[in-house]
Design a protein around this motif. Structure first.
Motif, PDB file in Angstrom:
ATOM      1  N   GLY A  78     -20.807  19.539 -10.277  1.00 36.62           N
ATOM      2  CA  GLY A  78     -21.172  19.194  -8.910  1.00 36.62           C
ATOM      3  C   GLY A  78     -20.891  20.370  -7.996  1.00 36.62           C
ATOM      4  N   ILE A  79     -20.412  20.083  -6.806  1.00 41.83           N
ATOM      5  CA  ILE A  79     -20.101  21.127  -5.826  1.00 41.83           C
ATOM      6  C   ILE A  79     -18.705  21.684  -6.115  1.00 41.83           C
ATOM      7  CG2 ILE A  79     -19.729  21.613  -3.379  1.00 41.83           C
ATOM      8  CD1 ILE A  79     -21.742  19.380  -2.769  1.00 41.83           C
ATOM      9  N   GLY A  80     -18.588  23.000  -6.140  1.00 43.81           N
ATOM     10  CA  GLY A  80     -17.330  23.647  -6.476  1.00 43.81           C
ATOM     11  C   GLY A  80     -16.384  23.780  -5.285  1.00 43.81           C
ATOM     12  N   TYR A  81     -15.253  24.404  -5.545  1.00 47.22           N
ATOM     13  CA  TYR A  81     -14.269  24.657  -4.497  1.00 47.22           C
ATOM     14  C   TYR A  81     -14.768  25.746  -3.551  1.00 47.22           C
ATOM     15  CZ  TYR A  81     -10.704  22.069  -7.171  1.00 47.22           C
ATOM     16  OH  TYR A  81      -9.980  21.107  -7.818  1.00 47.22           O
ATOM     17  N   HIS A  82     -14.263  25.709  -2.315  1.00 44.46           N
ATOM     18  CA  HIS A  82     -14.631  26.719  -1.315  1.00 44.46           C
ATOM     19  C   HIS A  82     -13.611  27.858  -1.252  1.00 44.46           C
ATOM     20  CE1 HIS A  82     -17.865  24.163   0.028  1.00 44.46           C
ATOM     21  NE2 HIS A  82     -17.016  23.148   0.210  1.00 44.46           N
ATOM     22  N   GLY A  83     -12.412  27.611  -1.779  1.00 44.52           N
ATOM     23  CA  GLY A  83     -11.415  28.674  -1.848  1.00 44.52           C
ATOM     24  C   GLY A  83     -10.204  28.471  -0.965  1.00 44.52           C
TER      25      GLY A  83
END
Length: 253
Positions: A78-83
């Protein structure tokens, strides 16, 4: 050993990856009953270099390909981490190609010895068994490994091809798989693999010791389906997966 890691072949590892994953799993809210898992990014022979510690991806979605000879749930990202996330967030699925956990899982939900040469179906079985035994699954915030995915055009052998050569079946679907998949489908809840349907087919042997290697009792099968945004499609004898908002947005610690 305190920790256990399962991973694919053909991997590259970042410096001090083991210590970094140890600290990452300790940062999860359900530790020590936590599992870190992800699909690592790929690399090729021409780009072989040190692993770039990029933001991790979450395993949030799944699908069933109804035209497969043995249709079973497949896991997707799905959508990953932004950091900038303060801690790892939960996901509903375990990737067979990489997971990291405390070794106590081997007694809580041990590997099933009745699934020889299993490929499709391993991930949903691991996911459902871990979660119903009270373990939470998390996506690591950083990619610390990379995988050479080796596309078919390279002509390199794959895991399932040994069994396929023996049973003269193409790809990952063969006679052996057709005997193993009903065990997975029964545990996952497919309408065509209920206890009654398996008995009607005269293949009761596929459920040998299933009480030891099935779902746990800390949480129910029904709760897992709701948690993972999955439901039963009676018409097509399938599991339907829908968009998982909480996973993509990282809403569960």
């Amino acid at each position: 050993e305190t920790y256990f890691v399962q991973c694919d072949s053909h991997l590259m590892f970042a410096s001090e990856w083991d210590e970094k994953y140890r600290l990452e799993i300790q940062a999860t809210s359900n530790y020590p009953k936590s599992v870190l898992s992800s699909y690592p990014p790929g690399f090729s022979e021409s780009s072989r270099a040190a692993v770039h510690e990029s933001s991790g991806a979450r395993l949030c979605t799944c699908t069933t390909l109804l035209n497969d000879p043995n249709p079973i749930v497949r896991i997707n990202t799905g959508i990953g981490y932004h950091g900038n996330e303060p801690r790892p967030t939960q996901i509903p699925f375990i990737a067979a190609g990489f997971f990291f956990a405390r070794s106590e899982f081997l007694t809580d939900w041990p590997f099933d010895p009745y699934m020889p040469w299993l490929f499709m179906g391993e991930e949903i079985a691991l996911s459902m068994r871990a979660w119903t035994h009270g373990w939470d699954i998390y996506a690591p915030r950083k990619n610390l490994i990379a995988h050479q995915y080796r596309p078919g055009r390279l002509g390199l052998p794959k895991f399932w091809e040994t069994a396929s050569r023996v049973y003269k079946g193409p790809g990952m679907n063969n006679v052996l798989q057709s005997k193993v998949i009903p065990r997975i489908k029964h545990m996952v809840g497919y309408p065509d693999s209920t206890l009654e349907k398996i008995h009607e087919q005269g293949i009761d042997i596929v459920l040998t010791d299933i009480e030891h290697y099935g779902c746990g009792t800390e949480r129910s099968w029904e709760e897992y389906l709701k948690f993972a945004y999955m439901s039963i499609d009676e018409e097509h004898d399938a599991i339907v997966c829908t968009h998982n908002d909480w996973c993509n947005k990282g809403l569960k610690d």
